[in-house]
Design a protein around this motif. Structure first.
Motif, mmCIF file in Angstrom:
data_model
loop_
_atom_site.group_PDB
_atom_site.id
_atom_site.type_symbol
_atom_site.label_atom_id
_atom_site.label_comp_id
_atom_site.label_asym_id
_atom_site.label_seq_id
_atom_site.Cartn_x
_atom_site.Cartn_y
_atom_site.Cartn_z
ATOM 1 N N SER A 195 1.031 -1.235 0.177
ATOM 2 C CA SER A 195 0.095 0.032 0.209
ATOM 3 C C SER A 195 1.015 1.253 0.071
ATOM 4 C CB SER A 195 -0.816 0.041 1.489
ATOM 5 O OG SER A 195 -0.158 0.378 2.453
ATOM 6 N N ARG A 204 0.591 3.713 2.237
ATOM 7 C CA ARG A 204 0.959 3.900 3.610
ATOM 8 C C ARG A 204 2.360 2.975 3.779
ATOM 9 N NH1 ARG A 204 -4.586 3.911 3.919
ATOM 10 N NH2 ARG A 204 -5.203 6.010 4.524
ATOM 11 N N PRO A 252 2.019 8.819 0.030
ATOM 12 C CA PRO A 252 0.720 9.092 -0.135
ATOM 13 C C PRO A 252 0.423 8.807 -1.720
ATOM 14 C CG PRO A 252 1.213 11.050 1.157
ATOM 15 C CD PRO A 252 2.476 10.016 0.816
ATOM 16 N N ARG A 253 -0.596 7.950 -1.944
ATOM 17 C CA ARG A 253 -1.218 7.979 -3.344
ATOM 18 C C ARG A 253 -2.420 8.687 -3.535
ATOM 19 N NH1 ARG A 253 -1.376 2.549 -4.506
ATOM 20 N NH2 ARG A 253 0.731 2.439 -5.093
ATOM 21 N N HIS A 293 -8.695 0.660 -6.419
ATOM 22 C CA HIS A 293 -8.062 0.638 -5.229
ATOM 23 C C HIS A 293 -7.988 -0.578 -4.403
ATOM 24 C CE1 HIS A 293 -8.253 2.625 -1.313
ATOM 25 N NE2 HIS A 293 -9.097 1.644 -0.828
ATOM 26 N N ASP A 334 -5.066 7.207 -1.078
ATOM 27 C CA ASP A 334 -5.260 8.065 0.241
ATOM 28 C C ASP A 334 -5.980 9.387 0.054
ATOM 29 O OD1 ASP A 334 -3.305 6.478 1.916
ATOM 30 O OD2 ASP A 334 -2.017 6.937 0.053
ATOM 31 N N ALA A 335 -6.151 9.921 -1.131
ATOM 32 C CA ALA A 335 -6.896 10.999 -1.395
ATOM 33 C C ALA A 335 -7.290 10.988 -2.656
ATOM 34 C CB ALA A 335 -6.144 12.206 -1.055
ATOM 35 N N SER A 359 -14.667 9.147 -3.169
ATOM 36 C CA SER A 359 -14.119 9.698 -1.570
ATOM 37 C C SER A 359 -15.130 8.794 -0.651
ATOM 38 C CB SER A 359 -13.993 10.986 -1.344
ATOM 39 O OG SER A 359 -12.898 11.452 -2.222
ATOM 40 N N LEU A 407 -12.715 8.312 2.384
ATOM 41 C CA LEU A 407 -11.765 9.298 2.399
ATOM 42 C C LEU A 407 -12.545 10.608 2.840
ATOM 43 C CD1 LEU A 407 -9.974 8.104 -0.748
ATOM 44 C CD2 LEU A 407 -9.336 7.488 1.497
#
Length: 147
Positions: free
Chosen positions: A2, A4, A9-10, A73, A79-80, A96, A101
């Motif tokens: 991932s 993280r 961050p992705r 995903h 992440d955003a 989101s 998110l």
């Protein structure tokens, strides 16, 4: 692995193919050390070569976008989600929400795209708004101004 686990961050960037803003967002992501996935409404000729970096989404039908991004995903955790303009805000909010998110609610994104809906929602929430009235293109602007 991932985003993280990699400590990077992705971010999924929703960019219409007609925008002039792509380069600025790519530069900003690079400067922030963010792994960037670019989504557009038209397929890129490079998408097959870098399927973890490019994705095609239907911005006008957010439910289709959410299905596609949910699948993406599961293989490449995000992440955003960042929309770059009016066309992409509702899809970003829907994606989101599905992924859990932080984002504006879908209803707020829809309202922000339509001044009448937005002003009526604000008025219902007891937020002061300027007086407004819906008119058509056939209405005489001079007569409306006098009212």
């Amino acid at each position: 692995m991932s985003a993280r686990e990699r400590h990077m961050p992705r971010l999924l960037l929703l960019v219409p193919t007609t925008t002039y803003r792509t380069e600025a967002f790519v530069e900003a992501a690079r400067g922030l050390g963010v792994e960037l996935v670019v989504a557009s409404e038209r397929p890129s000729t490079l998408e097959a070569r870098v399927p973890d970096r490019l994705i095609t989404l239907d911005f006008l039908h957010p439910e289709r976008s959410t299905e596609r991004v949910s699948e993406f995903h599961s293989r490449h955790p995000l992440d955003a989600v960042v929309p770059v303009d009016d066309l992409t805000t509702v899809a970003a909010a829907a994606i989101s929400a599905l992924l859990g998110l932080r984002s504006n609610p879908v209803s707020a994104a829809r309202a922000a795209r339509n001044k009448q809906v937005q002003r009526e929602a604000l008025r219902l929430a007891a937020v002061p708004v300027p007086r407004f009235r819906l008119t058509t293109l056939d209405d005489d602007p001079s007569a409306i101004a006098l009212q």
